[in-house]
Write a protein that holds these residues in place. Structure first.
Motif, PDB file in Angstrom:
ATOM      1  N   ARG A  91       0.934  -0.995  -0.007  1.00 23.33           N
ATOM      2  CA  ARG A  91       0.034   0.125  -0.130  1.00 23.33           C
ATOM      3  C   ARG A  91       0.959   1.401  -0.082  1.00 23.33           C
ATOM      4  O   ARG A  91       0.440   2.372  -0.735  1.00 23.33           O
ATOM      5  CB  ARG A  91      -1.041  -0.037   1.198  1.00 23.33           C
ATOM      6  N   LEU A  94       2.200   1.763  -3.914  1.00 20.08           N
ATOM      7  CA  LEU A  94       1.355   2.146  -4.418  1.00 20.08           C
ATOM      8  C   LEU A  94       0.713   3.505  -4.380  1.00 20.08           C
ATOM      9  O   LEU A  94       0.585   4.211  -5.205  1.00 20.08           O
ATOM     10  CB  LEU A  94       0.004   1.117  -4.450  1.00 20.08           C
ATOM     11  N   HIS A  95       0.720   3.961  -2.923  1.00 21.21           N
ATOM     12  CA  HIS A  95       0.262   5.364  -2.655  1.00 21.21           C
ATOM     13  C   HIS A  95       1.406   6.322  -3.045  1.00 21.21           C
ATOM     14  O   HIS A  95       1.324   7.365  -3.689  1.00 21.21           O
ATOM     15  CB  HIS A  95       0.106   5.356  -1.140  1.00 21.21           C
ATOM     16  N   ARG A  98       1.043   6.820  -7.146  1.00 19.35           N
ATOM     17  CA  ARG A  98      -0.140   6.980  -7.538  1.00 19.35           C
ATOM     18  C   ARG A  98      -0.123   8.252  -8.540  1.00 19.35           C
ATOM     19  O   ARG A  98       0.856   9.239  -8.445  1.00 19.35           O
ATOM     20  CB  ARG A  98      -1.232   7.441  -6.412  1.00 19.35           C
ATOM     21  N   ASN A  99      -0.957   8.213  -9.707  1.00 21.08           N
ATOM     22  CA  ASN A  99      -1.000   9.306 -10.537  1.00 21.08           C
ATOM     23  C   ASN A  99       0.299   9.468 -11.308  1.00 21.08           C
ATOM     24  O   ASN A  99       0.726  10.494 -11.929  1.00 21.08           O
ATOM     25  CB  ASN A  99      -1.213  10.860  -9.931  1.00 21.08           C
ATOM     26  N   CYS A 138      -3.851  -3.915  -5.394  1.00 17.05           N
ATOM     27  CA  CYS A 138      -3.127  -3.542  -6.585  1.00 17.05           C
ATOM     28  C   CYS A 138      -4.033  -3.178  -7.720  1.00 17.05           C
ATOM     29  O   CYS A 138      -3.930  -1.982  -8.553  1.00 17.05           O
ATOM     30  CB  CYS A 138      -1.853  -4.306  -7.077  1.00 17.05           C
ATOM     31  N   TYR A 141      -5.638   0.450  -7.055  1.00 22.21           N
ATOM     32  CA  TYR A 141      -5.098   1.371  -7.608  1.00 22.21           C
ATOM     33  C   TYR A 141      -4.799   1.675  -8.995  1.00 22.21           C
ATOM     34  O   TYR A 141      -4.626   2.750  -9.580  1.00 22.21           O
ATOM     35  CB  TYR A 141      -3.578   1.546  -6.804  1.00 22.21           C
ATOM     36  N   THR A 144      -8.134   3.305 -10.123  1.00 20.11           N
ATOM     37  CA  THR A 144      -8.475   4.891  -9.389  1.00 20.11           C
ATOM     38  C   THR A 144      -7.480   5.643 -10.033  1.00 20.11           C
ATOM     39  O   THR A 144      -7.776   6.922 -10.319  1.00 20.11           O
ATOM     40  CB  THR A 144      -8.541   4.453  -8.181  1.00 20.11           C
ATOM     41  N   TYR A 145      -6.104   5.284 -10.231  1.00 22.18           N
ATOM     42  CA  TYR A 145      -4.999   5.957 -10.630  1.00 22.18           C
ATOM     43  C   TYR A 145      -4.476   5.572 -11.946  1.00 22.18           C
ATOM     44  O   TYR A 145      -4.728   4.513 -12.310  1.00 22.18           O
ATOM     45  CB  TYR A 145      -4.143   6.257  -9.590  1.00 22.18           C
ATOM     46  N   LEU A 147      -2.047   3.741 -13.420  1.00 19.10           N
ATOM     47  CA  LEU A 147      -1.122   2.715 -13.211  1.00 19.10           C
ATOM     48  C   LEU A 147      -1.633   1.779 -14.064  1.00 19.10           C
ATOM     49  O   LEU A 147      -2.817   1.729 -14.462  1.00 19.10           O
ATOM     50  CB  LEU A 147      -1.234   2.272 -11.801  1.00 19.10           C
TER      51      LEU A 147
END
Length: 741
Positions: A91, A94-95, A98-99, A138, A141, A144-145, A147
């Motif tokens: 996490r 991935l955080h 992100r973006n 995974c 993310y 949502t982003y 990736l």
């Protein structure tokens, strides 16, 4: 990604099995960074090992390197692992990314794939739930982003170059060297292991053919090798070995679905049964070399220092008492308090505890000395003036021990601080070298930058094409390379100005565009193109492209170039200007191609008809085939019967303005219909049947054969046309020379 480009790659998670050879196999051209973990490989000029246990260090490292690719290895890749789960670490990773336009590949263990045929009610275990939770995190993310995530579910890993997976096979070999091993699994249970070299080959092929959509792949367990067979191989290396098996539930791993073999041409090659004997032999050799370098006495002394310190203090105390007895009659040495000297020496050398212990010994020696002279302990205890010597011994031992302890703590603190500073210095030095490498690389790319003058010149040369269909293909490819988007489309406006027909689109994004569009439904776009030449979807309206630019020919809108999707950083004035410049270059090339096509069309028709002759029709079909192979367009080639009736006017009236009708070398008339698929063929047949025409679909294989034969015929005809001209020229020359004579 462009082949040959050096990517920034991060390997994080369960990296125990990674070696330099593995890196060279999986990422031969890339710059690799490994998150520090116990037992990882040493770095070189293309491989960095960074301690990323701290969240701030993780963010700084990801910001500095701007990783293009990240591979996360799950803890479940090692069987019976005693390490903590990796859900929190995943996490945080991935955080942190992100973006970012990052390709992340998660290699998960087999826990989420196991089933238990003996107990159908048991579907999940704690490990399978944790494994699926990591995969779902995974994929969340990725949805949502920005990736691009893929997941590989594979068997447990072992690395032959590192004597197997260290956390499992290391313990197994240690137990075997002690004389007995114990498996929790049953003897008939099938093992589930994959060689790390096979995984490296799979990762290389997946990144080489990477796609943007999120996917989950299943790595098969193709070798029939049971735990009983594993025990037999280990028993052969350790004679007299005692082996016991457990009664764990039988686990079943899914069968091969052949997806990896069909898509990437990959299948496992290395078997644990073949790799295990040499692995065991290397482990025994390394163990023998390690044992030969050990010294039992010195190892015992290093591991048991406190008892030896106590023995040293006792021996020193005895020597001090003997020396004190020997110098009692000496007037000079008799004034020296040897017990106090003993306490100071011991406290200074060994610390606070040893100093207090030495003071206690000195007090005991002093009490025994009084007793040896016949004195009673009662006056010694009740007379406080006699306590001074005892107090001095304890104070001296405590003070000297405290000073020594404080100096030792200060020294340890300085060593830790220096070690931390050295790690930071090494990290900053690596960053400095990476920045220098990027600087040298960027200096070499400035001249060839995407929007530089040199690139513009190369684009104008590539757009120097007179065939519109080839020009569509070149336009899509140049705009993708220059502007960075992957959803471009080109529409051709019919002569009536009512419909726009799709001529070409970016590969794999053709579904974003409608094959035909009624212009009155897009009045706001047409109005913007008529006034300013560019339309931008600033209101983010649904079902409308983000950018659109028009190409005008003879004062009318002829072609519309659209970009269906745009990234947030492309919604700015710089990108608008660059898009306008690119469309201006394309407009000049297309207007020139349309003018050439109009002028050359009258000379390219079969006399008395509206059909193109073979020399003019064949290049159009070849260009359509090239667009189809590059997944930019689709078309159908139809053979028309009774097409010569009414000089072909019925056929020309039944097809669209964007379609072409022509003759190939077999004398038959064919119709080339752009942006049409086979499921629309019944509609086309019905329309042509109403005009009294019957058509037959030309298959892809037949079309390739027909075009190959037509190309050979055109080349032969052109060579035959050149031969008479050269002969005539030679005859004219001979006649001229004869006349002169």
């Amino acid at each position: 990604m462009v082949m040959g480009w050096q990517h920034e790659v991060l390997l994080v998670g369960n990296t125990d099995f990674i070696t330099k050879q593995w890196i060279q196999h999986a990422f031969p051209r890339d710059h690799v960074v490994i998150a520090e973990r116990e037992g990882t490989v040493d770095g070189n000029d293309r491989l960095r090992i960074v301690n990323m246990s701290d969240a701030n260090t993780l963010v700084d490292t990801i910001t500095t390197y701007e990783f293009d690719r990240i591979v996360f290895f799950s803890e479940n890749l090692t069987p019976r692992s005693d390490r903590d789960g990796d859900l929190g670490a995943l996490r945080r990773l991935l955080h942190a990314i992100r973006n970012r336009q990052t390709q992340i590949l998660m290699v998960s263990g087999p826990e989420s794939e196991f089933t238990y045929p003996e107990n159908a009610d048991v579907r999940d275990t704690s490990k399978s739930l944790m494994s699926r939770a990591s995969e779902e995190l995974c994929l969340y993310y990725a949805r949502t982003y920005r990736l691009e995530a893929k997941i590989i579910r594979c068997p447990y890993l072992y690395a032959p170059e590192r004597n197997g997976a260290t956390a499992y096979f290391g313990r197994l070999f240690e137990q075997a060297s002690a004389g007995s091993i114990s498996f929790r699994e049953r003897e008939q249970q099938r093992t589930c292991f994959l060689c790390a070299d096979d995984l490296a080959e799979l990762i290389y092929r997946m990144f080489d053919d990477w796609t943007a959509e999120s996917e989950i792949f299943h790595v098969p367990n193709v070798f029939n090798f049971t735990y009983g067979d594993l025990a037999d191989v280990i028993s052969a290396a350790f004679p007299g070995l005692s082996v016991t098996f457990g009664e764990d539930r039988s686990q079943c791993y899914p069968a091969d679905d052949h997806v990896l073999r069909l898509r990437y041409g990959w299948s496992p090659r290395y078997s644990l049964k073949q790799d295990l004997p040499p692995v065991l032999q290397r482990w025994k050799e390394a163990r023998a070399q390690e044992q030969s370098g050990k010294h039992p006495i010195w190892d015992f002394l290093r591991n048991h220092s406190k008892p030896w310190i106590a023995i040293e203090i006792f021996i020193t105390f005895i020597l001090e008492e003997l020396l004190r007895t020997a110098v009692q009659g000496n007037s000079q040495l008799g004034t020296v308090d040897l017990r106090l000297f003993f306490v100071v020496i011991v406290g200074t050398m060994y610390g606070l505890n040893a100093g207090v212990f030495a003071a206690a010994l000195a007090c005991a020696g002093m009490a025994l000395s009084y007793a040896s002279k016949g004195a009673s302990f009662a006056p010694l205890f009740y007379d406080t003036s006699n306590w001074l010597a005892f107090v001095v011994y304890f104070v001296a031992g405590a003070v000297c021990g405290y000073v020594q302890l404080r100096n030792r703590e200060n020294l340890r603190f300085m060593r830790d601080e220096n070690s931390l500073l050295r790690e930071r210095l090494a990290f900053l030095r690596d960053l400095y070298h990476d920045v220098l490498d990027d600087r040298r690389m960027l200096r070499g790319q400035i001249i060839g930058r995407r929007d530089s003058f040199g690139k513009m010149y190369a684009m104008t040369r590539e757009l120097d094409e007179v065939l519109p269909r080839k020009l569509y293909y070149a336009t899509i490819r140049i705009m993708q390379d220059t502007l960075g988007g992957d959803s471009f489309g080109i529409y051709r406006i019919d002569n009536g100005g009512r419909f726009a027909h799709l001529m070409a689109a970016s590969p794999q994004t053709e579904s974003l565009f409608s094959k035909s569009a009624l212009l009155e439904n897009y009045a706001n776009i047409v109005t913007a193109l008529d006034h300013g030449g560019l339309w931008v979807n600033r209101n983010l309206e649904q079902n409308l492209p983000m950018y659109a630019a028009g190409v005008r020919a003879d004062g009318k809108l002829a072609v519309v170039i659209v970009l269906a999707k745009a990234q947030p950083d492309q919604m700015n004035l710089y990108f608008q200007n660059l898009f306008t410049i690119m469309c201006g270059l394309v407009e000049s090339a297309m207007v020139r191609a349309f003018d050439y096509e109009n002028v050359a069309r009258q000379t390219s028709l079969v006399p008395g008809t509206e059909f193109l002759n073979t020399q003019a029709f064949l290049p159009k079909v070849l260009a359509a085939n090239e667009l189809k192979r590059n997944h930019m367009s689709n078309h159908l080639l139809l053979r028309v019967e009774d097409a010569w009736q009414d000089d072909g006017s019925r056929l020309m009236g039944a097809i669209r303005q964007t379609d072409e009708a022509g003759v190939l070398q077999d004398g038959n008339v064919y119709v080339l219909m752009d942006q049409v698929s086979e499921h629309e063929l019944p509609i086309i047949n019905r329309r042509l049947s109403q005009a009294g025409l019957h058509v037959t679909l030309v298959s892809d294989h037949e079309e390739d054969s027909l075009l190959a034969e037509a190309s050979e015929q055109v080349v032969a005809d052109s060579q035959a046309d050149e031969t008479p001209r050269s002969d005539a020229a030679s005859n004219d020359s001979a006649s001229y020379e004869g006349g002169a004579a």
